[in-house]
Enzyme design. Structure first.
Site, PDB file in Angstrom:
ATOM      1  CG  ASN A  10     -28.985  12.609  -8.273  1.00  0.00           C
ATOM      2  OD1 ASN A  10     -28.762  11.526  -9.189  1.00  0.00           O
ATOM      3  ND2 ASN A  10     -29.475  13.834  -9.028  1.00  0.00           N
ATOM      4  CG  HIS A  97     -32.931  15.914 -10.930  1.00  0.00           C
ATOM      5  ND1 HIS A  97     -32.337  16.675 -12.152  1.00  0.00           N
ATOM      6  CD2 HIS A  97     -32.101  16.152  -9.967  1.00  0.00           C
ATOM      7  CE1 HIS A  97     -31.074  17.128 -11.500  1.00  0.00           C
ATOM      8  NE2 HIS A  97     -31.135  16.681 -10.203  1.00  0.00           N
ATOM      9  N   GLY A 175     -24.857  21.854 -10.097  1.00  0.00           N
ATOM     10  CA  GLY A 175     -23.674  21.797 -10.809  1.00  0.00           C
ATOM     11  C   GLY A 175     -22.948  22.832 -11.264  1.00  0.00           C
ATOM     12  N   GLY A 235     -25.481  15.973  -5.633  1.00  0.00           N
ATOM     13  CA  GLY A 235     -25.159  15.717  -7.016  1.00  0.00           C
ATOM     14  C   GLY A 235     -23.431  15.335  -6.761  1.00  0.00           C
TER      15      GLY A 235
HETATM   16  P1  PGA Z   1     -25.223  19.055  -7.492  1.00  0.00           P
HETATM   17  O1  PGA Z   1     -26.305  18.412  -8.013  1.00  0.00           O
HETATM   18  O2  PGA Z   1     -25.159  18.692  -6.024  1.00  0.00           O
HETATM   19  O3  PGA Z   1     -24.050  18.684  -8.333  1.00  0.00           O
HETATM   20  O4  PGA Z   1     -25.339  20.719  -7.753  1.00  0.00           O
HETATM   21  C1  PGA Z   1     -27.592  18.344  -7.253  1.00  0.00           C
HETATM   22  C2  PGA Z   1     -28.674  17.577  -7.858  1.00  0.00           C
HETATM   23  O5  PGA Z   1     -29.033  17.739  -9.185  1.00  0.00           O
HETATM   24  O6  PGA Z   1     -29.535  16.812  -7.356  1.00  0.00           O
END
Ligand code: PGA
Length: 253
Positions: A10, A97, A175, A235
């Site tokens: 993503n 999401h 994140g 992400g």
């Molecule tokens: P991240 O995001 O891997 O940066 O934690 C995952 C997502 O929001 O799909």
């Protein structure tokens, strides 16, 4: 029942069309050798779908979008419909999401309508669920994700449910660099599968349930070793071809 692992990147609100084309080319080169063992898809922003899709033509890497509106066309300024995503070459679309739920007010009902519209257009929706930190700390995780998935899939036939992918993404892990432990992920994935078994008994063992939330090359293999963790929604680490490939490799072990 062996489910083929699925690693989906993503890209969120990152990358211009030109940058996305370049990254898609890198991902294609790095990921294609694993295509027999792992399904891979990238999910760029709307404006980069064409450019990324052009680089994926003839490959086994899938293209997806990050959101969709439920009407097919009309006076809905700013929105993009499921048939438009098909036209842009998409096979997948995210629905619900947590960033959509948190920042843009997507309700369970909106997620349900988006999921239905995606299915009606022939897309494979990736329905995202996940609890916040206060919800986890008060012991409500399974209730929260159970309600989210039941709401998203209500009114769908078993045949439709068969075409979805579920993504469990604890909001506190997205994140943040904090990952659910593999045991925490497995517990929720198993609970989600039990709900799927009630809704679509024949499909419950084939539907893939992805984990998302700070998946990196160094934690992917451990998470993906869990019996009900069938892939990852990635992400940050999906924006670097090397890291994304490391995660794909983790899914081959
Ligand atoms: P991240 O995001 O891997 O940066 O934690 C995952 C997502 O929001 O799909």
């Amino acid at each position: 029942m062996a489910r083929k692992k699925f690693i989906c990147g993503n890209w969120k609100m990152y990358r211009t069309a030109a940058e996305a084309g370049a990254l898609a080319r890198e991902v294609r080169a790095a990921a294609e050798p694993f295509a027999d063992k792992v399904d891979v898809a990238i999910v760029p922003p709307f404006t980069a779908l064409w450019a990324a899709g052009a680089e994926l033509k003839g490959s086994r890497i899938g293209l997806g979008a990050q959101d969709v509106f439920w009407e097919t066309q009309g006076a809905f300024t700013g929105e993009v419909s499921a048939p438009m995503l098909v036209d842009a070459g998409c096979r997948y679309v995210l629905a619900g999401h947590s960033e959509r739920r948190q920042f843009f007010g997507d309700t369970d009902e909106a997620v349900r309508k988006k999921t239905r519209a995606a299915l009606a257009a022939g897309l494979h929706p990736i329905v995202c669920v996940g609890e916040t930190l206060p919800e986890r700390e008060s012991g409500r995780t399974l209730d929260v994700v159970g309600l989210q998935i039941s709401a998203a899939l209500s009114g769908l036939s078993a045949g439709e449910i068969e075409r979805i992918t579920v993504a469990y993404e604890p909001v506190w892990a997205i994140g943040t660099g904090k990952t659910a432990t593999s045991a925490q992920a497995q517990e929720v994935h198993a609970a989600l599968r039990a709900i799927l078994r009630q809704l679509a008994p024949a499909a419950a063992d084939t539907i893939r349930i992805l984990y998302g939330g700070s998946v990196k090359p160094d934690n992917a293999a451990e998470l993906l070793s869990q019996p009900d963790v069938d892939g990852a929604l990635v992400g940050g680490a999906s924006l670097k071809a090397l890291d994304f490939t490391g995660i794909i490799q983790g899914a081959t072990r």
